[in-house]
Structure formats: structure tokens, C-alpha cells
Design an enzyme around this catalytic site. Sequence first.
Site, PDB file in Angstrom:
ATOM      1  N   TYR A 166      -6.785  98.503  41.958  1.00  0.00           N
ATOM      2  CA  TYR A 166      -8.114  98.829  42.476  1.00  0.00           C
ATOM      3  C   TYR A 166      -8.052  99.305  43.933  1.00  0.00           C
ATOM      4  CZ  TYR A 166     -13.253  98.501  42.375  1.00  0.00           C
ATOM      5  OH  TYR A 166     -14.589  98.781  42.398  1.00  0.00           O
ATOM      6  N   GLU A 199      -8.689 107.873  46.310  1.00  0.00           N
ATOM      7  CA  GLU A 199      -9.947 108.607  46.275  1.00  0.00           C
ATOM      8  C   GLU A 199     -10.439 108.962  47.678  1.00  0.00           C
ATOM      9  OE1 GLU A 199     -12.446 105.994  44.033  1.00  0.00           O
ATOM     10  OE2 GLU A 199     -10.982 105.913  42.403  1.00  0.00           O
TER      11      GLU A 199
END
Length: 243
Positions: A165, A172
Site C-alpha cells: 500500500y 502514484e
Amino acid sequence: MASSEEDGGGNGAVEEKEKGKKRKLGALATAWLIFYNVAMTAGWLVLGIAMVRFYIQKGTHRGLFRSVQKTLKFFQTFALLEVVHCAVVRTSVLVTGVQVSSRIFMVWFIAHSIKQIQNEESVILFLVVWTVTEITRYSFYTFNLLNHLPYFIKWARYNFFIILYPAGVAGELLTIYAALPYVKKTGMFSLRLPNKYNVSFDYYYFLIIVMFSYVPLFPQLYFHMLRQRRRVLHGEVIVEKDD
């Protein structure tokens, strides 16, 4: 938040709670969800194999996104059905919608639209993270629907995210950051005044706002998954506060 780690039944819940009671999903709904999750597991597995083969053959990550983009776009866009699935499974429509749409945003409005960044290492980072995450998540849902969940799949579902995660979020954010100079230079997706709509929109500043939105959202989703991990793997009773 583009890294999809929401849990609480998801697309793999055979049962859902309704007014304090459990009721089984219908046979047709269950069959469809099994088909959907098997297809998504296979799709992301094909994507993962294609990425590995590309790197072995080429010895570089350059050109990898272009090589796998059709498969990526299809299966990530196909995930929009998960918003519809919220009508039959115990999952938040808002959270599911945000996570699916943010993934699609990263694929279509960042990586696809700004070709200059497709060879960035950060793009490969979030692609690898997404692939491992989705293979694990959809296989978890599939086996859960079949009432035959191997412990390793369950363990992977609630442990891999601890590393994946944060790594996915980093990929991103770095990708969006790399896109900023090109967006500013070209003015893409921006709407300047004056125009017939009398509306102004600057995609460059929109992306900056998106990046800052990760600050409050990431801890909430991450700690939510940690609480789910303690509940599922260690049997802790955790009382969630109502919003």
C-alpha cells in the site's frame, strides 16, 4: 486513493448483514461474483506474466507500459462493475467508487494521456504493486465465495498490503509529480477564460490538489486495513465509530 485495499466483504462476500441479520446471496448473484473474480484474477495474472516476460526479454522497463497498456486499461476499467456490486454485497459505495475511479484516473488521465512519463520508474512501481495486490485480492474473493479459502491466500491478503500500500501510493504520487511539468507546459485538459461556458479549470493545479488529498486519505485507509488485519487474523473485536 488509487491503491485498492478496501475490505469488509468486498466482491467476495457470500453473506451480507441486513438489519443485524445475515442473509445469503442468491445463487445467480454468487455465480456472477465467482465468474467476475475469477476473470479479474486471470486478467491481472496475465498482466503480471506479460510484465515479467517483457523485462526478461528486453532487460529494461522502458516500453513496458506501452506493451501491457491494453490489458491494463481493459481490466482496470472493467472494475467499474464493483460499484454496481455494492448493491448486493456489504461494501461502501463511496469508498469503492473513490478507489475504482482513482485507479481509472491514474490509468487514463495520467499514464495514458501523458506519454512522456510512461517510462518513469514510478509507473512501473505502481503497476507492480497493483498487479500483486489485485491477484491476491481477487483470488481471496474467489476462494471466499467458494467457501474454501486457503490460509496462505488469507494471510497474503492481510499482510502484503503493509508494504504494498505505501509503495503503491509512492508510485502514484511520484508519477503525478513527474506529469506536472508536461501538464503545465501544454495546458492539457485545462479551460481558460474567456470562453462560452464562462468557467475556468486548470488541470495542473487540480493534480496538485489530488496529490495533497493523499495526506488525509492514506492514513485513514491504511489504519482501517490494519484494524481489519487484527480482526481477521487475530480475532480482535474492534468497534468502529459511526461517521
